[in-house]
Structures are given as structure tokens and as C-alpha cells.
Design an enzyme around this catalytic site. Structure first.
Site, mmCIF file in Angstrom:
data_model
loop_
_atom_site.group_PDB
_atom_site.id
_atom_site.type_symbol
_atom_site.label_atom_id
_atom_site.label_comp_id
_atom_site.label_asym_id
_atom_site.label_seq_id
_atom_site.Cartn_x
_atom_site.Cartn_y
_atom_site.Cartn_z
ATOM 1 C CG HIS A 1 -4.662 -4.079 0.152
ATOM 2 N ND1 HIS A 1 -3.743 -3.758 -0.771
ATOM 3 C CD2 HIS A 1 -4.775 -2.900 1.216
ATOM 4 C CE1 HIS A 1 -3.491 -2.655 -0.510
ATOM 5 N NE2 HIS A 1 -3.712 -1.920 0.475
ATOM 6 C CG ASP B 1 -1.892 1.175 1.135
ATOM 7 O OD1 ASP B 1 -3.222 0.755 0.420
ATOM 8 O OD2 ASP B 1 -1.786 2.128 1.572
ATOM 9 C CE1 TYR C 1 -5.472 6.690 -0.702
ATOM 10 C CE2 TYR C 1 -4.872 6.997 1.535
ATOM 11 C CZ TYR C 1 -5.258 6.192 0.629
ATOM 12 O OH TYR C 1 -5.178 4.716 0.797
#
Length: 384
Positions: free
Chosen positions: A359, A178, A308
Site C-alpha cells: 500500500h 489512498d 474519514y
């Protein structure tokens, strides 16, 4: 500030405030039979919150987390929290593991003993590691940046300082998924001389493939990736758009409501894991709530989502990565990368399609990932 011991202890008044909030919830309604189709399911979330309020014991989990050797040091004005467990073997090599969102350093909680003490889990003591697991800036017990621009590149520079200047390692291994995949790749790009190699469990969303208009130059695998990735972004990428553009607006609700925070995080654990739609197949209620608690108790959901924004607005481009790179792909992960692209952009020396898992790799399949990391780094060990 030099490296100092760190001990988790949340003040009683913070826990009392949380309990009050969990006792006074205004629930939304939900369309009949809609389940998880439109977001976090109301029935599931009510059940989880009931367990959180009535049975979950933070002090028990706090005590368990404090069994790890934890430290804190200031790097570039940010107090970085990290676990540092020494290997139990004749020649452990250091490895820094970087997590992502919406997990935390707890992503690697299960894998730490498997890497530090492989002999106790059926492995070879010669494959042991010194394991360093930092909390990203603005996540959990690391402090939040007070200025813009702290992106994957900047974090990689912090990790280089942590490993060399603060911990004294001359050369080390690095792995992540990630956000941690991006940090690890920037570390390899900018400091190849420090690394034995890097190990990744994903390569993120490959933006240059999505924006490429030269379809004829893409392989069939890359064209299929582009199609799948664009479909995934359309159906599942709403969170990413919000966090990349308006994280501050989102932060007000998630920082004020523990149930809102739980809904935002839990939906991703269900959608991105290899759970077949049933969270209890992969995670216990305690495990999920402890991850939520790390965000809630430190009030870092807002600062975590800002990563982000920073990565969308200030990241420099990455060139070819010369450092030996291992990739382990878990079948239920988000939009698996095309090998063609990876080989052109990274020095791939090991590429493994894992049997199962999603994930949240080290949480879901710690044994499989530990075996894969040991196997990848075995050729790079030097006998003392």
C-alpha cells in the site's frame, strides 16, 4: 498570503515533553503468544519505543527534510505546506502527488529525486517532472480546517488553485494513493481541462460494488472483489469505522500518548505493506518513527482522522472520468480493484500489475513506481 518559504523547526520544549512521555509509559499486558493477532504486538512496540527514546535523533531527520524546497500558502483559509522541486531536464512537466493516511507527504520522499532528475538514476532527462507534494489539510505541517466539510472533493479544488493560481501552471499531471487516489479522481472529474492525465496506485474501497444487490449484473471478477472487500472490512476495517464515526473520541488518547499513536500507525504499516509480517524487511526504525513524529510534533492525528468522517458524510458522487488514467497495482496492497469496474468508470489507458510492493507504494518501491509514472506520462509530453 502568497507562497512563502517554509522551514521545519520544532521547538525544544516539544521534544523535551516527548522524551518525558517516552520515559513514563504505562504498558498494557498482552495474551501469551498472541503476537499481532489482536493488534500491535507488545514486544515489537517496546523495542521500537526503546530505540525512539534512546537512539532516534529528530534534529538529524529535521535537517534532512529541510533539504527539500518547502513552501506554504493559504488556500480557502487553510495554510497548505508543500514540497516543490523543479525538474532537471529540457521540458519537465508538473506533477502533484497526494498522500493518504496513516502516511504523510513523506510517502513520496524517496521518489522525488527519481522524478525530478531521472538522468542521475539511469533514466532519460526528457522524462523529468516538476514535483509538488502537499500535505493534506490537517496532516503534518498543513493547518487544520476549523469547519466541517473538507473532504476529497474540497481538497481537489484546493489543489487546482495551488497548481494554477499559486504556482502558475496551465496544465499538469496528478497522481496519488489512498486518500490521494480519491483527491486525484475528483480533480480529474471536475477539472479535466487542467490535466494531462492521472495516475493511481489504488481505487480505494468501491462502495457501490459492496452495496449492489444486482449480483447477476456483476462480472465474476467484481463478485470476487465484493467478497474479498467485505471480508477485509470485517477483519481489518475497525479503524475505518471509528475514524468515520467518532474521530474526536479517538483523538484524545492518540494526541496524549506517543506510544498509543505509534501502536495505531505501526499496525497499519505492517498489515498493508509487502513486508511478510516483518516490518524491518520494508522500513527502517528511523523511517517509521519519522512518520509518527510528523503526526506527534504537529498534533495532527485527530485532524487527520477527521478526513474519514468528512469523506463518509459529505462527498458528492463521482461520474465517469474522461481524463486518461493509469493504474499501477502493487500485489500486497489492500483489496485490489477489479479491472472491469475500473474500465467502466475511468478512461483507463494503462493498467500495470507491479512485481512487488504494498500500500505504501512510493516508500516501498520508489524505483518501480517512478518508472511506471514516467512511462505513463511519456505520450503526453509536448516538445518545446
Amino acid at each position: 498570503m502568497s507562497v512563502e518559504r517554509f522551514h521545519i523547526h520544532i521547538a525544544d520544549e516539544v521534544l523535551v515533553d516527548l522524551k518525558r512521555r517516552l520515559q513514563h509509559i504505562r504498558w498494557p499486558d498482552q495474551l501469551e503468544n498472541s503476537g499481532w493477532d489482536r493488534g500491535a504486538d507488545l514486544t515489537y512496540l517496546k523495542s521500537l519505543v526503546s530505540y525512539w527514546r534512546e537512539q532516534y535523533d529528530w534534529r538529524e531527520h529535521e535537517s534532512q527534510l529541510n533539504r527539500f524546497s518547502q513552501f506554504c500558502c493559504n488556500i480557502n483559509g487553510i495554510d497548505v505546506h508543500f514540497v516543490h522541486e523543479c525538474g532537471k531536464g529540457p521540458n519537465p512537466i508538473p506533477i502533484i502527488l497526494t498522500h493518504g493516511w496513516p502516511d504523510s507527504y513523506l510517502r513520496y520522499q524517496k521518489i522525488i529525486p527519481l522524478l525530478t532528475d531521472p538522468a542521475s538514476y539511469g533514466g532519460d532527462p526528457k522524462d523529468s517532472f516538476d514535483v509538488i507534494v502537499p500535505s493534506l489539510p490537517g496532516f503534518g505541517f498543513s493547518s487544520s480546517p476549523d469547519h466541517p466539510g473538507v473532504n476529497n472533493y474540497q481538497v481537489s479544488e484546493m489543489w487546482a488553485k495551488l497548481m494554477t493560481k499559486e504556482l502558475g501552471y496551465g496544465k499538469f499531471a496528478a497522481a496519488g494513493g489512498d486518500i490521494g487516489s480519491g483527491v486525484t479522481r475528483y480533480l480529474a472529474s471536475n477539472h479535466p481541462e487542467l490535466l494531462f492525465g492521472i495516475h493511481l496506485t489504488d481505487i480505494g474501497i468501491i462502495r457501490d460494488l459492496l452495496t449492489s444487490h444486482e449480483q447477476v449484473k456483476l462480472s465474476e471478477e467484481e463478485l470476487q472483489y465484493k467478497k474479498r472487500a467485505l471480508e477485509w472490512i470485517s477483519l481489518e476495517g475497525g479503524y475505518m469505522s471509528i475514524q468515520s464515526t467518532r474521530p474526536q473520541t479517538l483523538a484524545y488518547g492518540l494526541s496524549d500518548s506517543p506510544v498509543g499513536l505509534a501502536g495505531w500507525i505501526i499496525e497499519k504499516f505492517r498489515a498493508w505493506s509487502d513486508c511478510g509480517g516483518d516490518l524491518c524487511q520494508r522500513f527502517s526504525e528511523d523511517e517509521l518513527i519519522t512518520h509518527i513524529m510528523v503526526y506527534w510534533l504537529t498534533n495532527t492525528i485527530g485532524s487527520s482522522t477527521r478526513m474519514y468522517y468528512e469523506n463518509s458524510h459529505s462527498l458528492p458522487p463521482l461520474g465517469y472520468i474522461k481524463v486518461p488514467t493509469g493504474v499501477a497495482l502493487f500485489p500486497a496492497d489492500i483489496v485490489l480493484p477489479p479491472k472491469d469496474w475500473a474500465v467502466r468508470n475511468l478512461n483507463i489507458t494503462r493498467w500495470t500489475n507491479m512485481a512487488r510492493g504494498g500500500h505504501f507504494t512510493a516508500m516501498e518501491e520508489p524505483e518501480l513506481l517512478a518508472q511506471e509514472i514516467r512511462a505513463f506520462y511519456k505520450p503526453y509530453r509536448v516538445e518545446k
